[in-house]
Design an enzyme around this catalytic site. Structure first.
Site, PDB file in Angstrom:
ATOM      1  N   CYS A  54     -54.392  -1.968 -37.722  1.00 19.66           N
ATOM      2  CA  CYS A  54     -54.450  -1.074 -36.552  1.00 19.66           C
ATOM      3  C   CYS A  54     -54.806  -1.834 -35.237  1.00 19.66           C
ATOM      4  O   CYS A  54     -55.648  -2.733 -35.307  1.00 19.66           O
ATOM      5  CB  CYS A  54     -55.702  -0.148 -36.878  1.00 19.66           C
ATOM      6  N   CYS A  57     -58.958  -1.074 -34.735  1.00 19.56           N
ATOM      7  CA  CYS A  57     -59.815  -1.944 -35.492  1.00 19.56           C
ATOM      8  C   CYS A  57     -59.491  -3.166 -36.597  1.00 19.56           C
ATOM      9  O   CYS A  57     -60.334  -3.460 -37.152  1.00 19.56           O
ATOM     10  CB  CYS A  57     -60.637  -0.774 -36.362  1.00 19.56           C
ATOM     11  N   CYS A 128     -43.472   7.611 -38.838  1.00 23.92           N
ATOM     12  CA  CYS A 128     -43.048   7.325 -37.485  1.00 23.92           C
ATOM     13  C   CYS A 128     -44.272   6.946 -36.766  1.00 23.92           C
ATOM     14  O   CYS A 128     -45.138   7.811 -36.344  1.00 23.92           O
ATOM     15  CB  CYS A 128     -42.312   8.487 -36.957  1.00 23.92           C
TER      16      CYS A 128
END
Length: 142
Positions: A54, A57, A128
């Site tokens: 991510c 984070c 996606c």
């Protein structure tokens, strides 16, 4: 961003803190559920072996061995790195029913997941995901 019912993020920041950490484009996608234009993301055609984290984070989300060519304009994966890596919630924006994919750690918007499209993947799912929501850590650096 709508709260995720029954789930508390591990990483909690104020919207001001997110704005300071993320670029305006990253903030628009990750925190406001925007979408980058198709075929413009840095990972759409990426073949490097590694882990996709991510961008907000740093949580591990997907691995390169589950990435596949869907030709949809965004990176596609058939399975998260860990079944608890992402959260799913119904998204009825734009007049259609879709399933939104969020980072479980910080509840940032990643993209959407679709099923039953006929891709030759073990799960029959296509996560996606916006490139701008991800950071690739090559295997050689992990």
């Amino acid at each position: 961003m709508k709260p995720v019912v029954g789930a508390t993020p591990r990483v909690v920041k104020s919207e001001q803190e997110w704005r300071e950490q993320l670029s305006p484009d990253e903030y628009a996608v990750l925190r406001q559920a925007g979408t980058e234009r198709p075929f413009t993301g840095e990972y759409t055609d990426e073949k490097t072996t590694g882990v996709y984290q991510c961008r907000a984070c740093g949580a591990e989300l997907f691995r390169s061995d589950t990435k596949f060519e869907s030709h949809c304009g965004w990176p596609s994966f058939y399975d998260p790195a860990d079944t608890d890596a992402v959260l799913l919630r119904e998204d009825t924006a734009m007049g259609m029913r879709r399933i939104e994919v969020l980072c479980k750690s910080c509840h940032s918007h990643l993209g959407h997941v679709f099923e039953g499209e006929g891709y030759a993947t073990p799960t029959d799912q296509r996560y996606c995901i916006n490139s701008i929501s991800l950071k690739l850590v090559p295997e050689s650096e992990s």
